[in-house]
Write a protein that holds these residues in place. Structure first.
Motif, PDB file in Angstrom:
ATOM      1  N   ILE B 367       0.848  -1.211   0.000  1.00  0.00           N
ATOM      2  CA  ILE B 367       0.000   0.000   0.000  1.00  0.00           C
ATOM      3  C   ILE B 367       0.877   1.252   0.000  1.00  0.00           C
ATOM      4  CG2 ILE B 367      -1.593   1.342   1.458  1.00  0.00           C
ATOM      5  CD1 ILE B 367      -2.962  -1.347   2.134  1.00  0.00           C
ATOM      6  N   ILE B 368       1.974   1.215   0.771  1.00  0.00           N
ATOM      7  CA  ILE B 368       2.876   2.372   0.812  1.00  0.00           C
ATOM      8  C   ILE B 368       3.517   2.597  -0.567  1.00  0.00           C
ATOM      9  CG2 ILE B 368       5.067   3.224   1.777  1.00  0.00           C
ATOM     10  CD1 ILE B 368       4.216   1.928   4.439  1.00  0.00           C
ATOM     11  N   ILE B 369       3.973   1.504  -1.181  1.00  0.00           N
ATOM     12  CA  ILE B 369       4.560   1.618  -2.528  1.00  0.00           C
ATOM     13  C   ILE B 369       3.531   2.229  -3.487  1.00  0.00           C
ATOM     14  CG2 ILE B 369       5.457   0.288  -4.518  1.00  0.00           C
ATOM     15  CD1 ILE B 369       7.464   0.149  -2.360  1.00  0.00           C
ATOM     16  N   GLU B 370       2.303   1.730  -3.380  1.00  0.00           N
ATOM     17  CA  GLU B 370       1.248   2.246  -4.262  1.00  0.00           C
ATOM     18  C   GLU B 370       1.030   3.742  -4.033  1.00  0.00           C
ATOM     19  OE1 GLU B 370      -2.753   0.151  -5.461  1.00  0.00           O
ATOM     20  OE2 GLU B 370      -3.108   1.327  -3.671  1.00  0.00           O
ATOM     21  N   GLN B 371       1.038   4.158  -2.758  1.00  0.00           N
ATOM     22  CA  GLN B 371       0.878   5.575  -2.442  1.00  0.00           C
ATOM     23  C   GLN B 371       1.999   6.401  -3.063  1.00  0.00           C
ATOM     24  OE1 GLN B 371      -1.333   7.492  -0.602  1.00  0.00           O
ATOM     25  NE2 GLN B 371      -2.686   5.742  -0.646  1.00  0.00           N
ATOM     26  N   GLU B 372       3.210   5.869  -2.997  1.00  0.00           N
ATOM     27  CA  GLU B 372       4.373   6.609  -3.495  1.00  0.00           C
ATOM     28  C   GLU B 372       4.371   6.733  -5.024  1.00  0.00           C
ATOM     29  OE1 GLU B 372       7.120   8.308  -2.117  1.00  0.00           O
ATOM     30  OE2 GLU B 372       5.750   8.296  -0.420  1.00  0.00           O
ATOM     31  N   ILE B 373       3.924   5.658  -5.700  1.00  0.00           N
ATOM     32  CA  ILE B 373       4.015   5.723  -7.172  1.00  0.00           C
ATOM     33  C   ILE B 373       2.749   6.262  -7.829  1.00  0.00           C
ATOM     34  CG2 ILE B 373       5.790   3.913  -7.393  1.00  0.00           C
ATOM     35  CD1 ILE B 373       3.658   1.940  -8.066  1.00  0.00           C
TER      36      ILE B 373
END
Lengths: 78, 507
Positions: B367-373
């Protein structure tokens, strides 16, 4: 305060007409991640901690609702 | 009593019959008795645990309500809530996590403490979360329930006891205690929902569980009591098959159970919240979690994520992080730390195992990766107008489905190491040449039957989603009869067949 809130909201998520939108949460225009980002930004900008019982969808649906909630928090918690 | 058993069918028929006939004046009282009878079937000791929870939460609710809300009483109100939370979470922690904690302490410090081997009371995680949500709500100013029997029904309502949905008192009270007249539409709607649930469970999930056991050596969720083999026999391409079949299985098992729960409630005239919103059509991971196990997600959001994000510690840490790491990263750091804590807890809630903890952390990380990209993707999507292209939306759905499948691999392999080895073998030892469905017990008749069953579900889902008006009574009766026949002909049941508990019952 309204202008500051709209600026913060635009930083959190762009592409939404915050001045006129009244169903930000109900229509999924902002999600839980946006809400906690918003809480952090508001806390930082206004030096005001929002207690969890105020974090309800209806308090984040519009800029007016946000302002009313912040006024209530100030009144009851400071 | 398993929902997919003859005993439960008899229990339900008797309850519904009495509910609308001889005991129609005492409907909610009948449901309370039925709930305790249902729960007693899981063991009398379990009734003691659920009674302790009911009594402590009920008393704490009244006590909090009695203390005036004025600012000088805040600490007293909070103290009552915290004591109630501690008592109940401590019971859950001891019963669910004692073995896990002692095992880890023993292996970490080279000690030899004896394992207590407590048996987790059925549905303890669910009723603890539901009642803890209630006490937090009362502390936040919602009305406490004054009647002990009514509160006991909220805590024990039998259709939702075993696997949710995790209800809020304010939602359930509005429908649970009212008088309900028999309504043929409600009844047939409820019955069709129950049959769809049984179809998912008995025709699809129960047929696939043995196949996944064979493929993975018996993972943490679907172990059958025999010793798990820590090292999958089936590697490479078979791992893709395992996670794909498990996606279908967990969907059919869990949504099937919820269909039965909501269907039973509907036959009683009671409306429960939906727990799923076609999650496999999600185009991102955060969206997936808004559409899968919705009531658990909203519980963690409202009672953990928001309070942690607005806590004094995070308030101070946020200021510190901005000072040290700068505005851009400093403001995100507390949110990402909260996200990882939240998903650690979500993993732990699912079970006392490193597999579940890793599963939770993997979700948080994704979820964090998704938020960042997302900002990068937004530019790309805007530039190429991707959202108007069906093929691109299909790609997003496909991508999300497979990311979630790989994260779910932690559920089905016996250890974290086995999961990583299985995942790694996709790249190092794919072995397309040795791939065979027959090798894992899937022969042509099974494949045709399962494909037809899944296609039927997709069609039912699509029709239900697009339907503007209610189906006629005749259509509902025909539908019920067809699904009933399908279960009788293709369902996994009968002598010599070991009926599988619903996967979420064990949480």
């Amino acid at each position: 305060m309204t202008e500051k809130l709209i600026k913060i909201l635009n930083d959190v998520r762009t592409g939404v007409d915050y001045a006129s939108e009244e169903r930000l949460v109900d229509d999924g225009l902002i999600d839980s991640f946006d809400i906690v980002t918003l809480i952090a930004e508001i806390s930082n900008e206004f030096d005001l901690r929002i207690p969890p019982e105020y974090i309800l969808p209806e308090h984040f649906n519009s800029v007016a609702a946000l302002e009313a909630m912040l006024a209530k928090v100030r009144e009851e918690w400071s | 009593m398993n929902f997919a058993s003859i005993e439960f069918a008899i229990f339900l028929c008797v309850t519904v019959f009495l509910y609308y006939t001889f005991l129609r004046r005492y409907q909610w009282q009948l449901l309370l008795v039925a709930s305790f009878v249902f729960y007693a079937f899981s063991g009398w000791v379990n009734v003691v645990f659920i009674s302790v929870t009911t009594l402590t939460v009920y008393a704490a609710g009244l006590l909090i309500q009695r203390i005036p809300k004025a600012a000088e009483n805040r600490a007293r109100r909070k103290r009552v809530m915290v004591i109630c939370l501690l008592i109940n979470f401590a019971m859950l922690a001891v019963m669910k996590y004692a073995n896990f904690a002692i095992l880890n302490v023993n292996s970490l410090l080279g000690l030899d403490f004896t394992l207590p081997n407590f048996i987790l009371p059925m549905a303890m995680s669910f009723y603890t979360f539901q009642t803890m949500g209630y006490i937090i709500d009362v502390h936040r100013g919602k009305e406490a329930e004054r009647s002990l029997p009514r509160f006991a029904l909220f805590a024990t309502f039998f259709p939702q006891l075993v696997q949710g949905p995790i209800s809020r008192h304010s939602d359930l009270a509005a429908t649970l205690y009212n008088k309900h007249k028999y309504c043929a539409d409600n009844f047939t709607n409820g019955l069709s929902r129950i049959l769809i649930g049984l179809f998912k469970k008995m025709v699809i999930a129960d047929r696939l569980i043995p196949v996944i056991r064979e493929l993975t050596g018996g993972g943490v969720i679907i172990a059958d009591g025999t010793a798990a083999i820590d090292g999958a026999l089936y590697t490479g391409s078979f791992v893709l098959l395992s996670v794909f079949l498990y996606a279908i299985t967990i969907f059919c098992d869990f949504t099937g159970g919820i269909d039965i729960t909501i269907g039973i409630a509907k036959t009683l005239g009671i409306t429960l919240k939906e727990n799923f919103d076609r999650p496999f059509y999600s185009r991102g991971i955060a969206e997936y979690w808004r559409r899968w196990h919705i009531t658990m997600g909203s519980w963690f959001r409202d009672y953990c994520f928001y309070p942690m994000s607005s806590s004094k510690i995070m308030f101070k840490f946020g200021k510190f992080a901005r000072r040290v790491f700068g505005d851009r990263f400093g403001k995100r750091l507390p949110i990402y730390i909260n996200t990882m804590i939240l998903w650690f807890l979500t993993g732990l809630w699912h079970g006392a195992s490193w597999n579940f903890i890793m599963w939770g952390l993997a979700n948080g990380f994704a979820i964090i990766i998704e938020q960042e990209i997302t900002p990068l993707f937004s530019k790309f999507n805007k530039r190429f107008d991707t959202q108007s292209k069906a093929a691109f939306r299909a790609w997003q759905i496909f991508r999300t489905f497979w990311i979630m499948n790989f994260i779910r691999a932690f559920d089905i392999y016996p250890s974290v190491g086995a999961t990583f080895r299985a995942f790694g073998s996709i790249f190092t030892n794919f072995g397309a040449g040795r791939f065979s469905l027959a090798a894992v017990g899937l022969f042509m008749p099974d494949i045709i039957m399962l494909s037809a069953a899944v296609a039927t579900l997709i069609v039912i889902g699509a029709v239900a989603n697009r339907r503007k008006k209610e189906a006629t009574s005749f259509a509902r009766v025909v539908f019920c009869a067809s699904i009933g026949f399908a279960i009788l002909i293709f369902g996994a049941y009968g002598f010599g067949y070991d009926v599988n508990q619903f996967i979420y019952n064990q949480f």
